[in-house]
Design a protein around this motif. Structure first.
Motif, PDB file in Angstrom:
ATOM      1  N   GLN A 220       0.820  -1.205   0.000  1.00 39.45           N
ATOM      2  CA  GLN A 220       0.000   0.000   0.000  1.00 39.45           C
ATOM      3  C   GLN A 220       0.860   1.262   0.000  1.00 39.45           C
ATOM      4  O   GLN A 220       0.539   2.240  -0.664  1.00 39.45           O
ATOM      5  N   GLU A 221       1.961   1.254   0.751  1.00 39.34           N
ATOM      6  CA  GLU A 221       2.839   2.417   0.791  1.00 39.34           C
ATOM      7  C   GLU A 221       3.419   2.725  -0.583  1.00 39.34           C
ATOM      8  O   GLU A 221       3.539   3.890  -0.968  1.00 39.34           O
ATOM      9  N   GLU A 222       3.759   1.687  -1.336  1.00 39.11           N
ATOM     10  CA  GLU A 222       4.278   1.893  -2.687  1.00 39.11           C
ATOM     11  C   GLU A 222       3.214   2.517  -3.585  1.00 39.11           C
ATOM     12  O   GLU A 222       3.508   3.415  -4.387  1.00 39.11           O
ATOM     13  N   GLU A 223       1.978   2.049  -3.419  1.00 35.33           N
ATOM     14  CA  GLU A 223       0.878   2.602  -4.217  1.00 35.33           C
ATOM     15  C   GLU A 223       0.622   4.064  -3.852  1.00 35.33           C
ATOM     16  O   GLU A 223       0.438   4.913  -4.725  1.00 35.33           O
ATOM     17  N   LEU A 224       0.626   4.356  -2.545  1.00 36.83           N
ATOM     18  CA  LEU A 224       0.392   5.725  -2.096  1.00 36.83           C
ATOM     19  C   LEU A 224       1.519   6.655  -2.520  1.00 36.83           C
ATOM     20  O   LEU A 224       1.283   7.815  -2.877  1.00 36.83           O
ATOM     21  N   ARG A 225       2.733   6.148  -2.495  1.00 39.95           N
ATOM     22  CA  ARG A 225       3.870   6.955  -2.919  1.00 39.95           C
ATOM     23  C   ARG A 225       3.732   7.331  -4.398  1.00 39.95           C
ATOM     24  O   ARG A 225       4.005   8.474  -4.789  1.00 39.95           O
ATOM     25  N   GLU A 226       3.295   6.381  -5.214  1.00 36.14           N
ATOM     26  CA  GLU A 226       3.103   6.656  -6.640  1.00 36.14           C
ATOM     27  C   GLU A 226       2.012   7.707  -6.839  1.00 36.14           C
ATOM     28  O   GLU A 226       2.156   8.635  -7.639  1.00 36.14           O
ATOM     29  N   ARG A 227       0.917   7.586  -6.102  1.00 32.67           N
ATOM     30  CA  ARG A 227      -0.171   8.567  -6.195  1.00 32.67           C
ATOM     31  C   ARG A 227       0.296   9.941  -5.734  1.00 32.67           C
ATOM     32  O   ARG A 227      -0.073  10.968  -6.317  1.00 32.67           O
ATOM     33  N   ALA A 228       1.105   9.976  -4.673  1.00 29.83           N
ATOM     34  CA  ALA A 228       1.617  11.249  -4.166  1.00 29.83           C
ATOM     35  C   ALA A 228       2.498  11.925  -5.210  1.00 29.83           C
ATOM     36  O   ALA A 228       2.399  13.145  -5.423  1.00 29.83           O
ATOM     37  N   TRP A 229       3.362  11.151  -5.857  1.00 31.76           N
ATOM     38  CA  TRP A 229       4.219  11.707  -6.906  1.00 31.76           C
ATOM     39  C   TRP A 229       3.379  12.267  -8.054  1.00 31.76           C
ATOM     40  O   TRP A 229       3.673  13.342  -8.589  1.00 31.76           O
ATOM     41  N   GLN A 230       2.335  11.543  -8.432  1.00 28.14           N
ATOM     42  CA  GLN A 230       1.470  12.012  -9.519  1.00 28.14           C
ATOM     43  C   GLN A 230       0.809  13.336  -9.151  1.00 28.14           C
ATOM     44  O   GLN A 230       0.700  14.239  -9.998  1.00 28.14           O
ATOM     45  N   GLN A 231       0.384  13.458  -7.901  1.00 27.84           N
ATOM     46  CA  GLN A 231      -0.259  14.696  -7.464  1.00 27.84           C
ATOM     47  C   GLN A 231       0.738  15.851  -7.419  1.00 27.84           C
ATOM     48  O   GLN A 231       0.429  16.980  -7.815  1.00 27.84           O
ATOM     49  N   LEU A 232       1.957  15.567  -6.966  1.00 32.78           N
ATOM     50  CA  LEU A 232       2.985  16.609  -6.943  1.00 32.78           C
ATOM     51  C   LEU A 232       3.341  17.057  -8.356  1.00 32.78           C
ATOM     52  O   LEU A 232       3.558  18.246  -8.611  1.00 32.78           O
ATOM     53  N   GLU A 233       3.381  16.121  -9.285  1.00 29.96           N
ATOM     54  CA  GLU A 233       3.650  16.461 -10.684  1.00 29.96           C
ATOM     55  C   GLU A 233       2.508  17.297 -11.257  1.00 29.96           C
ATOM     56  O   GLU A 233       2.734  18.245 -12.010  1.00 29.96           O
ATOM     57  N   PHE A 234       1.271  16.947 -10.877  1.00 28.28           N
ATOM     58  CA  PHE A 234       0.106  17.684 -11.364  1.00 28.28           C
ATOM     59  C   PHE A 234       0.174  19.148 -10.937  1.00 28.28           C
ATOM     60  O   PHE A 234      -0.157  20.056 -11.700  1.00 28.28           O
ATOM     61  N   PHE A 235       0.638  19.388  -9.706  1.00 26.30           N
ATOM     62  CA  PHE A 235       0.759  20.755  -9.201  1.00 26.30           C
ATOM     63  C   PHE A 235       2.137  21.356  -9.471  1.00 26.30           C
ATOM     64  O   PHE A 235       2.434  22.467  -9.016  1.00 26.30           O
ATOM     65  N   GLU A 236       2.962  20.619 -10.189  1.00 25.95           N
ATOM     66  CA  GLU A 236       4.284  21.076 -10.620  1.00 25.95           C
ATOM     67  C   GLU A 236       5.186  21.457  -9.448  1.00 25.95           C
ATOM     68  O   GLU A 236       5.935  22.439  -9.491  1.00 25.95           O
ATOM     69  N   ILE A 237       5.116  20.654  -8.386  1.00 29.59           N
ATOM     70  CA  ILE A 237       6.020  20.850  -7.243  1.00 29.59           C
ATOM     71  C   ILE A 237       6.753  19.546  -6.918  1.00 29.59           C
ATOM     72  O   ILE A 237       7.260  19.386  -5.805  1.00 29.59           O
ATOM     73  N   ASP A 238       6.812  18.642  -7.881  1.00 34.34           N
ATOM     74  CA  ASP A 238       7.501  17.366  -7.650  1.00 34.34           C
ATOM     75  C   ASP A 238       8.997  17.575  -7.411  1.00 34.34           C
ATOM     76  O   ASP A 238       9.635  16.764  -6.730  1.00 34.34           O
ATOM     77  N   HIS A 239       9.550  18.691  -7.943  1.00 37.15           N
ATOM     78  CA  HIS A 239      10.974  18.958  -7.720  1.00 37.15           C
ATOM     79  C   HIS A 239      11.268  19.337  -6.272  1.00 37.15           C
ATOM     80  O   HIS A 239      12.433  19.386  -5.859  1.00 37.15           O
ATOM     81  N   LEU A 240      10.208  19.568  -5.493  1.00 40.27           N
ATOM     82  CA  LEU A 240      10.371  19.923  -4.088  1.00 40.27           C
ATOM     83  C   LEU A 240      10.079  18.745  -3.166  1.00 40.27           C
ATOM     84  O   LEU A 240      10.010  18.921  -1.938  1.00 40.27           O
ATOM     85  N   ALA A 241       9.947  17.563  -3.700  1.00 40.28           N
ATOM     86  CA  ALA A 241       9.510  16.401  -2.917  1.00 40.28           C
ATOM     87  C   ALA A 241      10.375  16.150  -1.695  1.00 40.28           C
ATOM     88  O   ALA A 241       9.871  15.778  -0.627  1.00 40.28           O
ATOM     89  N   ASP A 242      11.689  16.330  -1.817  1.00 37.05           N
ATOM     90  CA  ASP A 242      12.602  16.042  -0.704  1.00 37.05           C
ATOM     91  C   ASP A 242      12.939  17.282   0.126  1.00 37.05           C
ATOM     92  O   ASP A 242      13.769  17.209   1.045  1.00 37.05           O
ATOM     93  N   GLU A 243      12.276  18.407  -0.185  1.00 30.04           N
ATOM     94  CA  GLU A 243      12.510  19.645   0.561  1.00 30.04           C
ATOM     95  C   GLU A 243      11.642  19.647   1.822  1.00 30.04           C
ATOM     96  O   GLU A 243      10.513  19.159   1.829  1.00 30.04           O
ATOM     97  N   TYR A 244      12.179  20.170   2.925  1.00 28.43           N
ATOM     98  CA  TYR A 244      11.360  20.296   4.128  1.00 28.43           C
ATOM     99  C   TYR A 244      10.255  21.316   3.885  1.00 28.43           C
ATOM    100  O   TYR A 244      10.498  22.382   3.304  1.00 28.43           O
ATOM    101  N   ALA A 245       9.053  20.990   4.342  1.00 24.67           N
ATOM    102  CA  ALA A 245       7.906  21.871   4.110  1.00 24.67           C
ATOM    103  C   ALA A 245       8.126  23.249   4.720  1.00 24.67           C
ATOM    104  O   ALA A 245       7.627  24.249   4.203  1.00 24.67           O
ATOM    105  N   GLY A 246       8.900  23.317   5.797  1.00 26.93           N
ATOM    106  CA  GLY A 246       9.171  24.597   6.436  1.00 26.93           C
ATOM    107  C   GLY A 246      10.003  25.535   5.599  1.00 26.93           C
ATOM    108  O   GLY A 246      10.062  26.738   5.890  1.00 26.93           O
ATOM    109  N   ASN A 247      10.653  25.010   4.554  1.00 27.54           N
ATOM    110  CA  ASN A 247      11.491  25.837   3.689  1.00 27.54           C
ATOM    111  C   ASN A 247      10.746  26.373   2.472  1.00 27.54           C
ATOM    112  O   ASN A 247      11.329  27.111   1.669  1.00 27.54           O
ATOM    113  N   LEU A 248       9.479  25.999   2.311  1.00 33.66           N
ATOM    114  CA  LEU A 248       8.727  26.414   1.124  1.00 33.66           C
ATOM    115  C   LEU A 248       8.253  27.858   1.255  1.00 33.66           C
ATOM    116  O   LEU A 248       8.055  28.372   2.356  1.00 33.66           O
ATOM    117  N   SER A 249       8.045  28.488   0.103  1.00 34.20           N
ATOM    118  CA  SER A 249       7.448  29.825   0.090  1.00 34.20           C
ATOM    119  C   SER A 249       5.958  29.703   0.407  1.00 34.20           C
ATOM    120  O   SER A 249       5.386  28.598   0.403  1.00 34.20           O
TER     121      SER A 249
END
Length: 276
Positions: free
Chosen positions: A147-176
């Motif tokens: 299930q974690e592998e499936e959720l990870r794939e879905r999460a990546w797809q959603q990040l790509e959809f919002f064009e923030i997949d390049h920030l996947a490994d960035e800490y959320a506290g560092n985002l604008s």
């Protein structure tokens, strides 16, 4: 011998799908008092399926409190909230979210010391890894990993959809601020909601990210999602929403198309402050 008379076909009594069914979200006579202050005073409205509906009003009109009442943050003093015909008035926030009604907040609420991807992975409901025995027993551990592998794939797809997949490994506290708004919406949509309440999603967002976020909202609406949007930027509301609800002093002052709202003298006087 006379010819047999053919009986006329029986009229169908089957209802047309969707006929007489109420909108997904129906708010009736909603009221909330805090001590001697009435924040919401008998508000009633509905949100049609597949629409982008705007909820506007001056500061103190009761918009955010209404959002809180709909999503279970506060319990109404009186009145009802129905979602797909079910009375959800006063249910806890997670039970309402599990039914497919989620929200974002004016101030993004990410876990700052976790990465963007980790924040995303927390969102989906019904994760088997949340149960202790699934995590430790060898026979069940495989279900967790799958299930974690499936959720990870879905999460990546959603990040790509919002064009923030390049920030996947960035800490959320560092985002604008704008990036946090995109993450919050991406995370909310990973729960597969039917209706999303957006509380000022464009506040503090630069024009480029604002356009990107609005594009995503319209694309998701075309896919079948329904949105209720609180936003102070009247241009955004009037250019993007099919239907607009105006609140004033805790009550619904007017409803209609953007053209009807801008031509409503009561709205102009009470909220827009002059000629439109």
């Amino acid at each position: 011998m006379s010819e047999a008379t053919e009986a006329p076909p029986e009229e169908s009594t089957d209802a047309v799908p969707g006929e007489d069914s109420e909108p997904p979200l129906v708010v009736e006579d909603l009221r909330k008092t805090f001590g001697g202050i009435t924040a919401v005073d008998g508000a009633s409205f509905s949100v049609e399926e597949g629409t982008l509906t705007g909820l506007i009003g001056p500061n103190g009109a009761g918009k955010s409190t209404t959002f809180n009442l709909i999503t279970g943050v506060h319990r109404p003093t009186s009145g009802t909230v129905r979602f797909h015909g079910e009375d959800i008035t006063g249910l806890s926030t997670h039970r309402i979210a599990n039914r497919g009604l989620v929200r974002t907040f004016q101030i993004a609420r990410e876990l700052e010391e976790m990465t963007v991807l980790e924040n995303m992975m927390l969102a989906p409901k019904g994760q088997v890894g949340e149960r202790f025995w699934h995590s430790v027993l060898p026979g069940l551990r495989g279900q967790v990993i799958e299930q974690e592998e499936e959720l990870r794939e879905r999460a990546w797809q959603q990040l790509e959809f919002f064009e923030i997949d390049h920030l996947a490994d960035e800490y959320a506290g560092n985002l604008s601020g704008g990036q946090r708004k995109l993450l919050e919406m991406a995370r909310a949509l990973l729960t597969d909601p039917e209706l999303v309440l957006l509380d000022e999603p464009l506040a503090g967002v630069n024009p480029t990210l604002e356009e990107k976020l609005l594009d995503r909202v319209h694309e998701l609406r075309e896919r079948g999602n329904t949105f209720l949007l609180v936003e102070h930027d009247m241009d955004v509301i009037m250019e993007n929403c099919e239907h607009v609800i105006v609140m004033h002093q805790g009550q619904v002052l007017a409803e209609g198309t953007p053209a009807e709202i801008t031509g409503n003298e009561e709205v102009v006087e009470a909220y827009l402050g002059g000629d439109v």
